[in-house]
Design an enzyme around this catalytic site. Structure first.
Site, short mmCIF file in Angstrom:
data_model
loop_
_atom_site.label_atom_id
_atom_site.label_comp_id
_atom_site.label_asym_id
_atom_site.label_seq_id
_atom_site.Cartn_x
_atom_site.Cartn_y
_atom_site.Cartn_z
N THR A 199 0.82 -1.21 0.00
CA THR A 199 0.00 0.00 0.00
C THR A 199 0.85 1.26 0.00
O THR A 199 0.40 2.32 -0.44
CB THR A 199 -0.95 -0.02 1.22
N TYR A 213 5.83 -13.63 -8.72
CA TYR A 213 6.27 -13.75 -10.11
C TYR A 213 6.93 -15.10 -10.41
O TYR A 213 6.60 -15.75 -11.40
CB TYR A 213 7.23 -12.60 -10.50
N TYR A 249 2.89 -13.08 4.64
CA TYR A 249 1.86 -12.37 3.89
C TYR A 249 1.49 -13.20 2.68
O TYR A 249 2.30 -13.38 1.76
CB TYR A 249 2.39 -10.99 3.48
N LYS A 254 -0.59 -12.66 7.51
CA LYS A 254 -1.61 -11.80 6.93
C LYS A 254 -2.20 -12.59 5.77
O LYS A 254 -1.55 -12.78 4.73
CB LYS A 254 -1.00 -10.48 6.45
#
Length: 291
Positions: free
Chosen positions: A47, A109, A135, A164
């Site tokens: 973010t 990726y 995450y 997360k």
């Protein structure tokens, strides 16, 4: 680990009109989170548009947040990538003073297998001097860190304290909660399903909308953690339309539009990201006016 129960916020990086880092706006943003009940802050995550920041700018952001926060809230620093050796080197050499944990994204990726993901975090765990929050965000990484893999990491890597979980799948989240050790933190990475995840046994959220509506969103999560279901869902349904809006054209375009409407930042992003369309900004503005 109790420091990371509740609402964490993934901070944006405010930019001036010339696209330099706006430290004054970042200072005000951090103060607003502290004043409105956020439990902890995440610095230099996705973010924050961290992929477009120079190393010098990252240090400036870290310095600004640490100084403004002044020890009031726990701080989590985003350090992750798809080059395991590079992540390990950064963890060994970075100045982590002032931070309480690391948020590390599953490799993107490259699309590693589950074994590759496990070995990546095994190496990251051994290198990190701070506790790690994994995450999982398949929409960005193109690979899903499965509950069984997270459970394996949780049981074999002592300093990995939580995840997360941002797959956007409540069934997967519930399976994950059922598998991992009781003390392991399953943290929502999806604002819209934060409350059901919390009621299912999760420990809160690392949020985007929480940055724009810190009091209401953190109140909702606390109510959920306390089992006040009706109170929590009343807040959820009041907030929910804004979640759809801020993600309609990607993150952080939406949350920056909302924060700009609240006169907290300039509505500027760095390419390849662009500001929300005029139509979306009008809808976000109307939500804020009527909230």
């Amino acid at each position: 680990m109790e420091a990371f129960i509740g609402t964490g916020v993934a901070l944006i990086t405010p930019f001036k009109e010339d696209l330099s880092v706006d430290t004054n706006a970042l200072n005000d943003l951090v103060k607003d989170q502290i004043a409105n009940g956020i439990e902890y802050l995440v610095v230099l995550g996705t973010t924050a548009e961290s992929a477009t920041l120079t190393n010098e700018e990252k240090e400036l952001v870290k310095k600004t947040v640490i100084e403004t926060n002044a020890g009031k809230l726990p701080l989590v620093l985003g350090i992750g990538g798809n080059n395991t050796a590079g992540v390990v080197e950064e963890l060994k050499t970075a100045n982590l003073d002032g931070f309480d944990a690391i948020l590390s994204v599953s490799p993107y990726y490259n699309k590693p297998t589950q074994e590759g993901i496990y070995r990546h975090f095994e190496a990251v765990s051994k290198a990190s001097p701070l506790p790690i929050i994994l995450y999982n965000v398949p929409g960005r990484t193109s690979s899903n860190m499965l509950p069984e893999t997270i459970d394996r990491i949780a049981r074999n890597c002592d300093n990995v304290i939580g995840v997360k979980e941002a797959a956007g799948d409540i069934v997967q989240a519930m399976k994950l909660i059922s598998l991992v050790p009781e003390e392991f933190l399953v943290i929502s990475g999806d604002d819209m399903i934060t409350l059901p995840m919390t009621l299912a046994g999760g420990k809160g959220v690392i949020s985007v909308i929480g940055q724009g509506l810190p009091k209401e969103f953190s109140d909702m999560v606390r109510a959920g953690l306390e089992g006040k279901v009706a109170e929590a869902y009343k807040l959820h349904y009041r907030i929910a339309p804004s979640i759809d809006l801020i993600f309609a054209e990607g993150n952080p375009a939406g949350i920056k539009a909302l924060l700009a409407k609240k006169n907290m930042i300039k509505n500027t992003l760095r390419l390849p990201l662009v500001e929300a369309s005029e139509i979306l900004q009008e809808r976000i503005n109307a939500f804020v006016d009527n909230f």
